[in-house]
Design an enzyme around this catalytic site. Structure first.
Site, PDB file in Angstrom:
ATOM      1  CD  GLU A  64      -8.626  -5.692   9.005  1.00  0.00           C
ATOM      2  OE1 GLU A  64      -8.933  -4.496   9.098  1.00  0.00           O
ATOM      3  OE2 GLU A  64      -7.440  -6.098   8.989  1.00  0.00           O
ATOM      4  CD  GLU A 102      -5.506  -3.974  14.250  1.00  0.00           C
ATOM      5  OE1 GLU A 102      -4.882  -3.841  13.180  1.00  0.00           O
ATOM      6  OE2 GLU A 102      -6.744  -4.115  14.302  1.00  0.00           O
ATOM      7  CD  GLU A 117      -2.136  -3.416  10.052  1.00  0.00           C
ATOM      8  OE1 GLU A 117      -2.096  -2.385   9.373  1.00  0.00           O
ATOM      9  OE2 GLU A 117      -3.177  -3.822  10.605  1.00  0.00           O
ATOM     10  CD1 TRP A 177      -1.974   8.707   9.301  1.00  0.00           C
ATOM     11  CD2 TRP A 177      -1.606   6.641   8.522  1.00  0.00           C
ATOM     12  NE1 TRP A 177      -3.143   8.262   8.728  1.00  0.00           N
ATOM     13  CE2 TRP A 177      -2.953   6.981   8.237  1.00  0.00           C
ATOM     14  CE3 TRP A 177      -1.161   5.382   8.127  1.00  0.00           C
ATOM     15  CZ2 TRP A 177      -3.835   6.133   7.581  1.00  0.00           C
ATOM     16  CZ3 TRP A 177      -2.028   4.534   7.471  1.00  0.00           C
ATOM     17  CH2 TRP A 177      -3.352   4.908   7.202  1.00  0.00           C
ATOM     18  CG  HIS A 191      -3.870  -6.363   7.390  1.00  0.00           C
ATOM     19  ND1 HIS A 191      -4.494  -5.281   7.966  1.00  0.00           N
ATOM     20  CD2 HIS A 191      -3.540  -5.975   6.126  1.00  0.00           C
ATOM     21  CE1 HIS A 191      -4.532  -4.283   7.101  1.00  0.00           C
ATOM     22  NE2 HIS A 191      -3.968  -4.679   5.977  1.00  0.00           N
ATOM     23  CG  ASP A 213      -5.989  -0.389  14.142  1.00  0.00           C
ATOM     24  OD1 ASP A 213      -4.978  -0.278  14.871  1.00  0.00           O
ATOM     25  OD2 ASP A 213      -5.922  -0.500  12.903  1.00  0.00           O
ATOM     26  CG  HIS A 238     -13.139  -2.301   9.181  1.00  0.00           C
ATOM     27  ND1 HIS A 238     -12.009  -1.609   8.820  1.00  0.00           N
ATOM     28  CD2 HIS A 238     -12.711  -3.542   9.517  1.00  0.00           C
ATOM     29  CE1 HIS A 238     -10.957  -2.398   8.919  1.00  0.00           C
ATOM     30  NE2 HIS A 238     -11.363  -3.579   9.337  1.00  0.00           N
ATOM     31  CG  ASN A 267      -2.005   1.036   1.160  1.00  0.00           C
ATOM     32  OD1 ASN A 267      -2.256   1.630   0.110  1.00  0.00           O
ATOM     33  ND2 ASN A 267      -2.671   1.261   2.283  1.00  0.00           N
TER      34      ASN A 267
END
Length: 403
Positions: free
Chosen positions: A340, A237, A263, A403, A313, A211, A123, A38
């Site tokens: 997830e 998490e 993850e 982040w 993940h 999370d 989610h 990503n």
């Protein structure tokens, strides 16, 4: 011998970028693997095309373990997210081929099913607590037995995990990184209120998760875990930066809230201390970034020795190819915890037709030979790559932060 005669890298952006490796054997059998990192997609494309694809041609597709060791041990510069993501793509594609040759779904080749389906969590997020709870009610009505809750933090313009304009959550949405503002104090003040309200509305017959996204110090995480104990979270998490393994000891000493992390882990060495000392309850390592099914099975076996379960993940930064591979992995291990499942957009599902299905809070991989997923190359070509970066965080005084 089942000779590999071609391996090509396909990049597509049906709403977000995905990198796919497609391997073809001399008998015309194909296998696909996900190679998406990503916000750094093209780095893996280059690694595959320049360093791995040339060495794949002519090899025996049946020799999955040997090929894995060739690319891992044979490289002096072993490990790291780029190399391990590329290796995962090769590994997935080879397992896909082996399943097709055998006429069996991959989980049967991994030892057979240990369960009837894979329990997943969805989610639920919103700009306010009530928005989040309303979304969670919808997930519960759809049959989900576990739901991750994220909500906007009062006083902050944006918060991790909260979608924009009710769209599918996609943080990597700009050509250059967006700079957000973060306040730990405001965050810590808001989260317990979210879960207090959640239990009032949702009751106690659904698992709740949260999370933190690596943003707290160990003592802050310990305080949050303690504050959340009355609401019995399934897990908390990424409470601190994942590389701070010793920090989990302090958290563990001060709270009984279950802990999950991993993850971004690439191999067992990233999690060795956490597992051996039982500092976590759930390992979040994924097929995509931990070198594929071959390596993750070994990591899971090591975790099982220490009573640590998996919680792979499964956000939309991985394609349906990884989702399929993860389900075959999940079906085959004894220490599965939770998976997830962040639903992809219809555009993504069209590019990656797949056999897995959702019902009654579980995903089922299906029984098609191989991974049960493919890529529509013609449709993929209609969605060209678009550069997109993940955001960055600064504290309110301008200091760069996690982040």
């Amino acid at each position: 011998m089942l000779k590999i005669i071609d391996a090509k890298v396909i990049v597509t952006c049906p709403g977000r970028n995905f990198v796919t490796l497609k391997i073809t054997t001399e008998d015309g059998i194909t296998g696909v693997g996900d190679a998406t990192l990503n916000g750094r997609e093209l780095s893996v494309v280059s690694f595959l095309q320049d360093h791995m694809v040339p060495s794949l041609i002519g090899r025996d597709a049946h020799q999955i373990e040997d090929i894995w060791q060739f690319f891992y041990r044979g490289s002096y510069w072993r490990g790291g997210p780029v190399a391990m993501t590329a290796l995962a793509a090769v590994d997935m594609a080879l397992w896909d081929i082996k399943g097709k040759v055998a006429g069996l779904p991959v989980y049967q080749l991994l030892g057979g099913a240990c369960r009837t389906g894979v329990t997943v969590y969805g989610h639920a997020n919103g700009e306010t607590i009530e928005d989040t709870i309303a979304e969670a009610v919808k997930y519960k009505a759809m049959g989900y037995k576990a739901i991750r809750l994220q909500t906007g933090v009062p006083g902050l313009a944006s918060t991790y995990g909260v979608s924009k304009d009710k769209m599918f959550y996609e943080p990597a949405d700009n050509d250059l990184p967006t700079e957000n503002i973060w306040s730990t104090a405001k965050y810590l003040n808001s989260v317990p209120k979210l879960f207090e309200r959640a239990r009032e509305v949702l009751g106690w017959d659904v698992h709740l998760l949260h999370d933190v996204h690596h943003r707290l110090t160990p003592i802050e995480a310990a305080r949050l875990g303690k504050d959340l104990e009355p609401y019995r979270l399934f897990w908390l998490e990424d409470s601190v930066p994942a590389e701070n393994q010793a920090g989990f000891r302090l958290i563990r000493q001060h709270t009984t809230t279950p802990l999950a992390v991993g993850e971004i882990f690439a191999h067992v060495w990233d999690a060795k201390q956490l597992i051996e000392e039982q500092l976590i309850d759930y390992l979040r390592a994924t097929v995509l970034h931990a070198g594929g099914i071959t390596n993750l099975k070994k990591i899971a076996a090591f975790a099982d020795l220490h009573h640590v379960k998996t919680g792979c993940h499964g956000a939309t930064d991985l394609s349906p190819v990884t989702m399929a591979a993860a389900l075959h992995f999940d079906m085959s291990i004894t220490n599965f915890g939770l998976q997830e499942y962040m639903r992809h957009t219809p555009e993504t599902d069209a590019v990656f037709p797949h056999a897995y299905t959702f019902s009654d809070g579980m995903l089922h991989p299906g029984d098609k030979p191989g991974l049960g997923v493919d890529i529509d190359e013609d449709l993929a070509a209609k969605h060209p790559y678009k550069r997109a970066y993940l955001p960055v965080n600064r504290l309110e005084d301008g200091t760069m932060f996690n982040w």
